[in-house]
Design an enzyme around this catalytic site. Sequence first.
Site, PDB file in Angstrom:
ATOM      1  N   SER A  15       0.900  -1.107   0.038  1.00 55.36           N
ATOM      2  CA  SER A  15      -0.128  -0.317   0.027  1.00 55.36           C
ATOM      3  C   SER A  15       0.833   1.457  -0.014  1.00 55.36           C
ATOM      4  CB  SER A  15      -0.912   0.162   1.331  1.00 55.36           C
ATOM      5  OG  SER A  15      -1.815  -0.945   1.215  1.00 55.36           O
ATOM      6  N   GLY A  35      -4.493  -2.162  -1.063  1.00 58.95           N
ATOM      7  CA  GLY A  35      -3.527  -1.879  -2.158  1.00 58.95           C
ATOM      8  C   GLY A  35      -3.239  -0.456  -2.266  1.00 58.95           C
ATOM      9  N   GLY A  47      -2.904   3.616  -3.744  1.00 59.33           N
ATOM     10  CA  GLY A  47      -3.501   4.591  -4.672  1.00 59.33           C
ATOM     11  C   GLY A  47      -4.966   4.925  -4.411  1.00 59.33           C
ATOM     12  N   CYS A  70      -9.333  -2.206   3.262  1.00 57.46           N
ATOM     13  CA  CYS A  70      -8.648  -1.124   3.056  1.00 57.46           C
ATOM     14  C   CYS A  70      -9.033  -0.652   1.637  1.00 57.46           C
ATOM     15  CB  CYS A  70      -7.104  -1.364   3.268  1.00 57.46           C
ATOM     16  SG  CYS A  70      -6.123   0.232   3.195  1.00 57.46           S
ATOM     17  N   LEU A  71      -8.019  -0.796   0.704  1.00 57.25           N
ATOM     18  CA  LEU A  71      -8.419  -0.446  -0.749  1.00 57.25           C
ATOM     19  C   LEU A  71      -9.720  -1.441  -1.173  1.00 57.25           C
ATOM     20  CD1 LEU A  71      -7.912   1.011  -3.356  1.00 57.25           C
ATOM     21  CD2 LEU A  71      -6.470  -0.787  -4.156  1.00 57.25           C
ATOM     22  N   GLN A 104     -12.706   0.260   0.077  1.00 57.40           N
ATOM     23  CA  GLN A 104     -13.130   1.497  -0.561  1.00 57.40           C
ATOM     24  C   GLN A 104     -13.761   0.946  -2.117  1.00 57.40           C
ATOM     25  OE1 GLN A 104      -9.197   2.833  -0.911  1.00 57.40           O
ATOM     26  NE2 GLN A 104      -9.262   3.953   1.257  1.00 57.40           N
ATOM     27  N   ASN A 164      -3.610   1.994   7.451  1.00 55.14           N
ATOM     28  CA  ASN A 164      -2.473   2.548   6.559  1.00 55.14           C
ATOM     29  C   ASN A 164      -3.364   2.809   5.264  1.00 55.14           C
ATOM     30  OD1 ASN A 164      -0.663   2.971   4.623  1.00 55.14           O
ATOM     31  ND2 ASN A 164      -0.044   0.994   4.374  1.00 55.14           N
ATOM     32  N   GLY A 191      -4.973   6.594   2.710  1.00 53.30           N
ATOM     33  CA  GLY A 191      -5.043   8.002   2.382  1.00 53.30           C
ATOM     34  C   GLY A 191      -6.539   8.229   1.842  1.00 53.30           C
ATOM     35  N   HIS A 219      -6.625  -2.760   9.005  1.00 56.85           N
ATOM     36  CA  HIS A 219      -6.037  -4.033   8.645  1.00 56.85           C
ATOM     37  C   HIS A 219      -6.103  -5.238   9.763  1.00 56.85           C
ATOM     38  CE1 HIS A 219      -3.948  -2.406   4.966  1.00 56.85           C
ATOM     39  NE2 HIS A 219      -4.323  -1.417   5.749  1.00 56.85           N
ATOM     40  N   GLU A 275      -5.703  -7.895   9.667  1.00 56.79           N
ATOM     41  CA  GLU A 275      -4.431  -8.973   9.712  1.00 56.79           C
ATOM     42  C   GLU A 275      -3.150  -8.606  10.440  1.00 56.79           C
ATOM     43  OE1 GLU A 275      -5.063  -6.740   7.287  1.00 56.79           O
ATOM     44  OE2 GLU A 275      -3.134  -6.069   6.375  1.00 56.79           O
TER      45      GLU A 275
END
Lengths: 1103, 395
Positions: free
Chosen positions: B73, B257, B259, B284-285, B288, B326, B328, B368, B370
């Site tokens: 990430s 991941g 971006g 996370c990604l 999203q 983690n 953005g 996360h 994990e």
Amino acid sequence: MPKPEKVLIIGSGPIVIGQAAEFDYAGTQACKAMREEGVTSVLVNSNPATIMTDEGVADVVYIEPLTLDVISRIIERERPDGLLATLGGQVGLNLAVELHDAGVLDRFGVRLLGTPLEAIRKAEDRELFRTTMQEIDEPIPPSRTVASLDEAWTALEEVGLPVVIRPAYTLGGTGGGFAHTREEFERIVRGGLAASPAQQVLVEQSLLGWKEVEYEVMRDGADTCITVCNMENVDAMGIHTGDSIVVAPSQTLSDRDYQRLRQASLKIIRALGIEGGCNVQLALAPRPDVLDWRAAGETRGDERDLPYYVIEVNPRVSRSSALASKATGYPIARVAAKIAAGKRLDEIQNQVTGKTTAAFEPALDYVVVKVPRWPFDKFGAGDRTLGTQMKATGEVMAIDRTFEAALQKAVRSMEVEGSSLLWEEREEADPLAAGATDNRIWHLMAALRRDPDTLSLARRTAVDPWFLERLLTLVRMETRLLSERLSPGLLRESKRLGFSDEQIANLAGSVTEKVRQQRLSWGIRPVYKMVDTCAAEFDAVTPYFYSTYEEENEALPEATSRALVIGSGPIRIGQGIEFDYASVKAAQALQAAGYAAIMANSNPETVSTDFDTSDRLYFEPLDEEAARDILDNERPAPNGGPEGMERVPTILQFGGQTAINLAGPLTLAAQPIMGSSAEVIDLAEDRERFERFLTELGIPQPPGAAVGNVEDAIQVAETVGYPVLVRPSYVLGGRAMEIAQGPGELARYASIALEAAPDKPLLIDKYLAGLEIEVDAICDGERVLIPGIMEHIERAGVHSGDSMAVYPAPSLTPAEIETVIDSARQIGLGLQIRGLMNIQYVVMREAGESSLFVLEVNPRASRTVPFLSKVTTVPMVQVAVNVMLGRSIAAQGYPDGLWPARDLVAIKAPVFSMAKLVGVDTYLGPEMKSTGEVMGIDRTFDSALTKALLASELALSAHGTALLSIADQDKADAIPMIRNLSAAGYTIYATEGTAELMRGLGLEAIVVPKRLSAGHPNVVDVIEDGTVDFVVNTPEGGRSTLRDGFHIRRAASEHRTPCFTSIDTALHAVGAMVSGNDRYSVLPLSEYTRRVAPVGDAAEARS
Amino acid sequence: MRSGNESRSSFDGLRTNGAVEEAQLGERQPAALVLEDGSVFRGHRIGHFGDAWGEVVFNTSMTGYQEMLTDPSYAGQMLVLTYPLIGNYGLDPPVDESAQIQVRALIVRSDCDRPSHPLGGITLHEYLLAGAVPGLAGVDTRAVTRRIRSRGVMQGLIVSEEEVERAQARLADLPSYESQDFVAEVGTPAPYEWEDAAVAQGSTEGAHHIVVLDEGLKYNILRHLRRRDCRVTCLPPQTTAEEVLALAPDGVLLSPGPGDPALREVQVKGVERLLGRVPLMGICLGHQVIGRALGAGTFKLKFGHRGGNHPVRELASGRVYITAQNHGYAVDPEGLRGGAEVSHVNLHDGTVEGLTHRDYPLVSIQYHSEAAPGPLDNGYLFDRFLELVRGAKGG
Ligand SMILES: Nc1ncnc2c1ncn2[C@@H]1O[C@H](COP(=O)(O)OP(=O)(O)O)[C@@H](O)[C@H]1O
Ligand SMILES: Nc1ncnc2c1ncn2[C@@H]1O[C@H](COP(=O)(O)OP(=O)(O)O)[C@@H](O)[C@H]1O
Ligand SMILES: [Mg+2]
Ligand SMILES: [Mg+2]
């Protein structure tokens, strides 16, 4: 859980080793938290030197002995619906259990808040704890809980030597230890069973040398759990965490290690059902190349999962949680109290950020190092080896961005001889071979200077190589400073490693001031960074700072009227919590007067370092360099030039000798001082100048003189006559001070004392065995306000800090009182004191004549300021600060002279920690030995005395057995006491001389030999086997007789048998016993202090 | 086939031949971090000697530097660690969370040259050198962090002292973070089956078959699944819903991941087809992407959430969990449609931390579960996902 309406909070009592100022901090936070929650708080503590017992902290304050009877009476009177016992240390916790077991809680419908009783039992009872851990599958070292020596032998078969013995329900590792042999095993098990209130000890496999790691855990009623931080002990398992150098966060744990231990801690707090805070101690496998642990610990599952064991859980706020609070900015005690009042973690605001809540885990972007402060500078003869029993009286903490710098700042903060890691002991033998002592960090440095092999040093000491590598970095820098020319680069690098200007000057062959000026001219100055709980992720509002040598400064000066208060550093014998009390009150007084208060201190246990005590807190060493850097930083003109704002004044009166010692250096550096000037302080502290001053005023002092060598000492003694008192000037707590009966002793003492302070003159005084009295006074140049006069129960010769002090002075005649007032006025005005001073006197009454001698004047707040403030109701520190700010005593509405006495008797009694300090002689003398104090307050002398004795655990039961061994000079005085004891039906054991005296009186005594070789049972036997309930052993002067009594006194300490070494204390204790122990009142402090004593009543109160 | 216990050969050499000792010698090389707003932070080089650029972000975790370095990430980013002492317990291949170092550069206050840990490990410098990734040490990282916190994330350059003046112009020419498709760089190019040495040597068997869309995942996600008796097949990010369903999985996990999630239209489409047909978990990604598929938007946070201490409230129980984060970007719940609901929120800023669905089997979290690095509080979410998997199989 519903919110309680009225909560009783139990404090932790006197400061003893293992239970220091941290509980004042915890209790104070708890009271504030209760107020915020709208809950009425009732506080009880026996320790008057605390902020928590101050006006305005709790709603109702009791300063009473912490006994079952007293607390039950308070509960009956106040009818609280909740009891908060987890903030009063082990004392509070044990009392909660007692109150429950006695049915008091049930009877009055009092709910135990926060941690349930069941959880306390599960955590404290070694056997229950074991089973609980087994139930949740958390590993504990192989062990057996035993209740007798027989059971212990069986357990030993299973566990096998070496073992560690750990008593239940005690603190500071009391009564525990390692046994490598069967003899040791028997001795320690016996001691441990005696020390444990539950007569239970754990015989456990030794994990010596494993990493010792602690987690501070919080849990709320909704089962949300967080860890506040973890801490790693630099000194591995085997050295009590309280005696270990500790670093936060852990440095040698991988994320996997860290999270596994964290998870275990959360699992444990859930299993115990604690609501509030707890401390979990764990042992983690060290590097196998340092210590091969494979025999002792199995890996469970994945081989990357290192084995660990749960060592213990403290189901309460502890010393470690105070440290964790200061290390992270997360106020554990406050949050624990709010949880007890029914709040959830996410409902409690994080006051540091103002945005986040208590439901998060602090992120540190700095390193915190705690170093214990041991009392061996005073107890040279004590056993200095460190083990599972704690010996430190206090601690310091330092913060920086590297371990090296934090450690070096912490060492500077300890205020010990040498005061930096450069110091080496003159010793031929390998000091590390004998095990760890309080000097271990210096020994490690010395070893690395000779041989940089960190791995082999790690193998010998079980200190992880990571820490040794950091020390080696310091050694390398030492070498560079010794050999290279001081360049800006080198200087900056050494500052980043925490080298002080003084250390650099020593190494680089320069002088401190030159290094400082060079440094400033190169623009190398510290910046101050904030402790913000979140590693800068959020904007923080609490101004709590530490220095470091980096780029960005966050502590920008503010254009307000402000003053810097220098605190008192680590708790040590002679400079205790009283000075933190005064510092806190000074900050509050400044604020009340519209000033911003800036606080500097290095002690994490204290209220003064709480984030909301001051407007700005600097967590720094309290030496000249740090103070000047802070003052430079507080002044906007960055180069310290004449332009810009005024310099910020410093207040030095409240931080004990630590602060007052800065008067000279700060004045030299043109930094303004508030209150008595450096000149005044020097006049009071310089023996010769002070003598001349007193002579001019016509005030007598014990005859004597200052001398620079042994010959002169003997000369002076001859002139004034023996016995004489020898002491170095400029020290606190009567360090190296002794009474010499003749020239031989004098020569010996004098040479020791001259060594303790080589360039300071030695003072020789005639020893006057009269009545000792003490006054604290505030002067503004016109008036001298004397809040009260205290009279000591022990005659002069016992250090004022170790004496029982009675207010108001019971035996002084009106004429004597007038003389004291006169003398104090003359001294205060003559010295031009601005603020507080303390005077100690001896009253000599001979042939109907009474004369008053000045023993010493301390131009600062003394140990008795909190006690006197509380019992007289004069807010002494506030009045003094106002005087410094220019408000006269008259303008504040206080009179000149003696403040009218209150209608009460208050007795301050010392408390000792001698059981922990093996090898230290306990007799009372002019050198201070106590660690804490309690107060007994009541309407009559007898009741107050009874309570003072109860609170200091010296109260005698109405029947029993005593051992008497009384020095010749005390025999006449002892007769009434002996008669009293006999009349009360006491069985009396006595040594030969005392027995003879008794025969002469027609009283019976069982003679026991004093010499240990002269058959059994001897004096030590009757103590160790529990035959005697208390001991009176008053030492004669002279070394050999001291040695005789030494065994008696040590045996009594170790067996926790009350032992009186001053005949005066013994007379009073027996007197109180005869008068009946149960006749005392239990009332809020304000009830006692409400009334002024009718004139003439003070002297009568005694009868 | 790739597996977790495959270590880079370069390390083995480093461990034994002492070449690194050499590389460490010599003078410290001054260098600087220059940010878009013109601020300059000085330090010295560690690791690979070379310039670097990327979005500058900070992480407040106090442990877990190796896991962070290898977290995909962080592609396209230069990572500032707020904890000042990095590398204390060394670095060791089995701790890697992906096949390589993923950050563009690492910025620290102080790197440890003599690590110490029972399981051994090499220095940070050696590790960065072997991974050909530059580092900057000796930096006032707290000052950098405060700058980012107040100005928001920016791009930055690490350059030698002489280059500092020209850095501003160079920064202006760099492509923006948002415009770059980092998933294409770090997602798996080809399908693979995951095996985990620690769980069962050489075995890929399992009671449940989980397909993971690997957009730049961390190994520990796969380890969690294997430990729960799952067979794990990882597929490239561009794999279509039909291709996924063709493997008849018992559950599908969308990985984290790097971006901007707005670039993930293919995956959003895929999720729209998979929703309700197979139990889904997004991290996370991945979360999203699920959010976008459920009608929500996503937006960039001022400076993101990166650390191991973020409190998240589970709305159903009221309980607060400490999480590793983690990211953005965050999901904007506005627009969520047809039975989708917010299940978790961030206690600090109220942003969405989890989604659930009234009708479809779904576990979707922004943080996360994990760990690695970070608290182990949230493994229960994998259990919950597997309950859904078992439920779907049973029914
Ligand atoms: N099994 C053991 N092996 C070695 N050292 C031990 C063991 N158990 C405890 N210790 C040491 O003894 C110290 C005190 O023990 P502990 O039970 O924590 O006492 P306390 O209740 O006073 O904190 C610990 O800090 C640790 O260093
Ligand atoms: N000349 C003296 N005669 C008798 N006792 C004395 C004399 N000087 C000091 N003392 C005793 O020694 C104690 C400590 O002395 P003091 O000067 O107060 O030292 P400190 O600075 O440690 O407080 C006093 O409290 C008193 O009991
Ligand atoms: Mg302990
Ligand atoms: Mg004194």
